[in-house]
Design a protein around this motif. Structure first.
Motif, short mmCIF file in Angstrom:
data_model
loop_
_atom_site.label_atom_id
_atom_site.label_comp_id
_atom_site.label_asym_id
_atom_site.label_seq_id
_atom_site.Cartn_x
_atom_site.Cartn_y
_atom_site.Cartn_z
N ARG A 53 0.84 -1.20 0.00
CA ARG A 53 0.00 0.00 0.00
C ARG A 53 0.88 1.26 0.00
O ARG A 53 0.67 2.16 -0.81
CB ARG A 53 -0.89 -0.03 1.24
CG ARG A 53 -1.81 1.15 1.40
CD ARG A 53 -2.45 1.14 2.78
NE ARG A 53 -1.43 1.30 3.82
CZ ARG A 53 -1.64 1.10 5.12
NH1 ARG A 53 -2.83 0.71 5.54
NH2 ARG A 53 -0.68 1.26 6.00
N GLU A 54 1.89 1.30 0.87
CA GLU A 54 2.76 2.47 0.93
C GLU A 54 3.63 2.58 -0.31
O GLU A 54 3.88 3.65 -0.83
CB GLU A 54 3.67 2.42 2.17
CG GLU A 54 2.95 2.46 3.48
CD GLU A 54 1.88 3.54 3.55
OE1 GLU A 54 2.18 4.70 3.21
OE2 GLU A 54 0.75 3.21 3.94
N ARG A 55 4.11 1.42 -0.78
CA ARG A 55 4.96 1.42 -1.97
C ARG A 55 4.19 1.97 -3.17
O ARG A 55 4.74 2.70 -4.00
CB ARG A 55 5.44 0.00 -2.24
CG ARG A 55 6.28 -0.14 -3.47
CD ARG A 55 6.86 -1.53 -3.54
NE ARG A 55 7.67 -1.72 -4.73
CZ ARG A 55 7.21 -2.27 -5.85
NH1 ARG A 55 5.97 -2.69 -5.90
NH2 ARG A 55 7.99 -2.43 -6.89
N GLU A 56 2.92 1.63 -3.22
CA GLU A 56 2.07 2.09 -4.31
C GLU A 56 2.07 3.63 -4.40
O GLU A 56 2.10 4.19 -5.48
CB GLU A 56 0.65 1.57 -4.06
CG GLU A 56 -0.29 1.66 -5.23
CD GLU A 56 0.15 0.81 -6.39
OE1 GLU A 56 0.94 -0.12 -6.21
OE2 GLU A 56 -0.31 1.11 -7.51
N LYS A 57 2.04 4.26 -3.23
CA LYS A 57 2.03 5.73 -3.23
C LYS A 57 3.30 6.29 -3.85
O LYS A 57 3.28 7.29 -4.58
CB LYS A 57 1.88 6.24 -1.79
CG LYS A 57 0.52 5.95 -1.21
CD LYS A 57 0.44 6.44 0.22
CE LYS A 57 -0.86 5.97 0.86
NZ LYS A 57 -0.83 6.09 2.33
N ILE A 58 4.43 5.64 -3.54
CA ILE A 58 5.70 6.11 -4.12
C ILE A 58 5.71 5.87 -5.62
O ILE A 58 6.10 6.74 -6.40
CB ILE A 58 6.88 5.40 -3.44
CG1 ILE A 58 6.94 5.78 -1.97
CG2 ILE A 58 8.19 5.76 -4.12
CD1 ILE A 58 7.94 5.01 -1.16
N LEU A 59 5.23 4.70 -6.04
CA LEU A 59 5.21 4.42 -7.48
C LEU A 59 4.27 5.38 -8.20
O LEU A 59 4.52 5.76 -9.35
CB LEU A 59 4.79 2.97 -7.74
CG LEU A 59 5.71 1.89 -7.20
CD1 LEU A 59 5.33 0.53 -7.74
CD2 LEU A 59 7.16 2.17 -7.53
N ASN A 60 3.21 5.81 -7.53
CA ASN A 60 2.32 6.81 -8.13
C ASN A 60 3.05 8.13 -8.35
O ASN A 60 2.83 8.81 -9.35
CB ASN A 60 1.10 7.02 -7.25
CG ASN A 60 0.11 5.88 -7.37
OD1 ASN A 60 0.16 5.12 -8.34
ND2 ASN A 60 -0.78 5.76 -6.40
N ILE A 61 3.90 8.48 -7.39
CA ILE A 61 4.69 9.71 -7.55
C ILE A 61 5.60 9.58 -8.77
O ILE A 61 5.70 10.48 -9.61
CB ILE A 61 5.52 9.99 -6.28
CG1 ILE A 61 4.60 10.27 -5.09
CG2 ILE A 61 6.46 11.16 -6.50
CD1 ILE A 61 5.32 10.37 -3.76
N TYR A 62 6.24 8.42 -8.90
CA TYR A 62 7.11 8.20 -10.07
C TYR A 62 6.32 8.27 -11.36
O TYR A 62 6.77 8.82 -12.37
CB TYR A 62 7.79 6.83 -9.98
CG TYR A 62 8.86 6.75 -8.93
CD1 TYR A 62 9.33 7.90 -8.31
CD2 TYR A 62 9.43 5.54 -8.57
CE1 TYR A 62 10.30 7.83 -7.35
CE2 TYR A 62 10.41 5.47 -7.61
CZ TYR A 62 10.84 6.62 -7.00
OH TYR A 62 11.81 6.55 -6.07
N GLU A 63 5.14 7.70 -11.32
CA GLU A 63 4.32 7.69 -12.53
C GLU A 63 3.96 9.12 -12.92
O GLU A 63 3.98 9.48 -14.10
CB GLU A 63 3.06 6.86 -12.30
CG GLU A 63 2.31 6.53 -13.57
CD GLU A 63 1.10 5.66 -13.32
OE1 GLU A 63 0.83 5.33 -12.15
OE2 GLU A 63 0.42 5.33 -14.29
N ALA A 64 3.66 9.94 -11.92
CA ALA A 64 3.32 11.34 -12.20
C ALA A 64 4.51 12.09 -12.78
O ALA A 64 4.37 13.00 -13.58
CB ALA A 64 2.85 12.01 -10.92
#
Lengths: 416, 171
Positions: free
Chosen positions: A158-169
């Motif tokens: 769940r937390e990792r997903e947030k970081i990957l979302n930042i990268y995606e942005a």
């Protein structure tokens, strides 16, 4: 073996074996078990040949190379800027770190290390520290899963997903980001990203508390990890362990401290160490590192000031898209750089950064052309895995799984 | 369990008493004038070329000398300088001193006809796999290595992929 044991409910199998004179063949000989390469707890395609006396490990022989793709050879045939993409695929849990190590080594060869703009440096630090958190999240989830605590895995992702979302942005990629470029960054990060990062920073401490509650206070987790896979400080140095695995043995070696790069000397953070050298100590080190990395991310976001994100050198960094469309010379530079690449003066350089798993070093030899003559990657997983046999000796086979998890290896980097 | 004493040995010394890589190279140049072939400095990194016969002696000294204490071998690799070059191969040792916080690079030149060098895995255990990798990919043999087998490439692959005469494709 020709004999078959008769079913007899009154005798144990051992009694029966002794009576039937299987003794020499079965009971007093060590047996060899092949673990992997498709075993889920070996974190990829690692095969271990384990010699067992009962359940106790006598000898371990790791067998690697299943994922060897000749990346070092391929890199000799690609231009410097094309190789960034290859570095992503090595340690796929720490792509930003791999990018950073590679481009900083090329920058060292070009002699432009001091010319990188401040904003680019701050963004690099911010993203690599986020990557360290994301990588540690995968480690924590899979490590706990191997030991039997399944639920942690989902919370970590769940937390990792947030970081990957930042990268995606930022760059569109989630795992294979290829975001850093020689000379800075390809383009600036979107305006809303600092807010995303701040939101993540606000929520993350309570998430770490949650993991601590789930695992650190758990009696089963503690009895599986405490006093298991002990390695002394002296041995850890002999095997050249780096990263959290070394700091778990009480040595405060961190490349960010010892040999600062990218302006790490100006950030305020601690290097956590533990003295025990067991799986539990390495777990504690990484958990504390999560909070330290978060501290660095916070400082980096606060330091973000408007400015350029690439060096002012048209021979190395691509021009801005709009300028390229309107100015003739910028178009020529763009054409030459994209088509032919940039030449790097002859020489050699070794640059090490603190990856999420330890010292990640790139050794590049240049012959003056636009392609590297030789690239060698010092992967922390490769070196750390080598210490596994000495760590596992004398422990139970179930502990091997815990020890592999505590080393945090990625086979993509080991086999390259 | 590591006790306090051990970690003190490896703790970095205070910043004024720290040795720099240039001092270290000058120190061993004075000590082993017959073993050091050349000292090069580039990008703030010091490379010391050592004669192959003297490698073990120099390495043991570098690790054990109380002033230097290069107790960690960060990396070991090699490269092919080109099919027509002589000497054709170089083996590179990246040393790290935790006490002095400095790095030093040792290099050994090897001819193609006789590309073998003594193992340093008795000095730094970590050299074991690095040497196997170098043997596998470049075909450099390490004398006295406890277990010199291929490590990355398949058993049935002939040749050494990182040599410059090994084709990239069509093998």
């Amino acid at each position: 073996m020709s004999k078959v044991l008769e079913y007899s409910p009154t005798k144990t199998i051992e009694q029966q074996l002794r009576e039937e004179r299987f003794r020499d063949e079965v009971l007093d000989h060590n047996i060899t078990v092949s673990m992997g390469p498709q075993h889920p707890s070996t974190h990829g395609v690692l095969r271990l040949e384990i010699e067992l006396d009962g359940e106790t490990v006598v000898k371990t022989i790791p067998d690697i190379g299943y994922l060897h793709t000749g990346m070092e050879k391929i890199m000799e045939y690609k231009k410097y800027q094309q190789n960034i993409v290859i570095t992503d695929r090595m340690d796929y849990l720490n792509p930003m770190g791999n990018n950073l190590g590679y481009i900083m080594c090329v920058e060292k060869l070009l002699g432009i290390t001091d010319e990188i703009p401040e904003r680019a440096k701050v963004i690099r630090v911010m993203l690599t520290e986020l990557q360290r958190i994301a990588s540690h999240m995968v480690w924590l989830g899979t490590h706990a899963l191997d030991i039997g605590a399944m639920s942690v895995f989902f919370y970590c992702f769940r937390e990792r997903e947030k970081i990957l979302n930042i990268y995606e942005a930022i760059c569109g990629g989630r795992m294979t980001v290829s975001f850093f470029r020689v000379g800075g960054l390809p383009y600036d990060i979107p305006e809303f990203v600092p807010k995303m990062v701040r939101d993540f920073c606000d929520g993350f401490p309570s998430a770490v508390d949650e993991y601590e509650t789930l695992l650190a206070g758990n009696k089963i987790f503690q009895s599986r990890t405490r006093g298991v896979g002990v390695i002394s400080a002296e041995d850890a140095i002999q095997w050249a362990l780096t990263g959290p695995s070394l700091r778990g043995s009480g040595i405060d070696f961190d490349v960010r401290r010892y040999d600062p790069y990218c302006g790490y000397e100006t950030y305020d953070f601690d290097v956590p160490t533990e003295l025990d050298g067991d799986v539990w100590a390495r777990f504690r080190v990484r958990m504390r590192e999560l909070r330290e990395s978060l501290k660095i991310v916070r400082q980096a976001v606060d330091r973000l000031k408007p400015g350029s994100v690439k060096v002012d050198s048209p021979k190395i960094a691509l021009p801005e898209r709009e300028i390229m469309k309107s100015q003739m010379d910028a178009l020529i530079h763009h054409f030459l750089l994209a088509g032919l690449g940039f030449e790097v003066p002859p020489g050699e350089a070794y640059h090490a950064i603190e990856g999420s798993k330890g010292e990640l070093g790139f050794y590049i030899v240049s012959d003056g052309s636009e392609r590297p003559y030789r690239v060698h990657v010092r992967g922390p997983s490769f070196v750390n895995l080598q210490a596994l046999p000495s760590m596992a000796q004398g422990y139970l086979i179930a502990d091997v799984v815990a020890i592999i998890g505590s080393l945090d290896i990625v086979l993509g980097e080991i086999d390259r | 369990m590591s006790d306090k004493k051990e970690s003190e040995i490896y703790a970095p010394s205070s910043s004024d008493s720290r040795l720099k890589a240039t001092d270290a190279s000058a120190y061993i140049e004075g000590r082993f004038s017959d073993a050091v072939e050349e000292v090069k400095q580039q990008h703030g990194e010091v490379s010391v070329y050592v004669k192959r016969e003297k490698l073990l002696e120099v390495c043991t000294f570098l690790r054990d000398d109380p002033k230097l204490r290069f107790n960690m071998l960060s990396d070991l690799t090699g490269f092919d300088r080109g099919v027509d070059e002589s000497p054709r191969f170089e083996v590179i040792y990246q040393l790290l001193s935790l006490q002095n916080r400095c790095r030093l690079r040792l290099k050994v030149r090897l001819d193609e006809e006789d590309c073998r060098v003594s193992t340093v895995s008795n000095i730094w255990k970590t050299a074991n796999w690095h040497e196997r990798e170098t043997y596998d990919l470049l075909g450099i043999e390490f004398d006295g290595h406890p277990d010199l087998r291929k490590i990355l490439t398949p058993e049935d692959l002939e040749g050494h992929p990182l040599r410059k005469d090994f084709p990239l494709r069509g093998y």
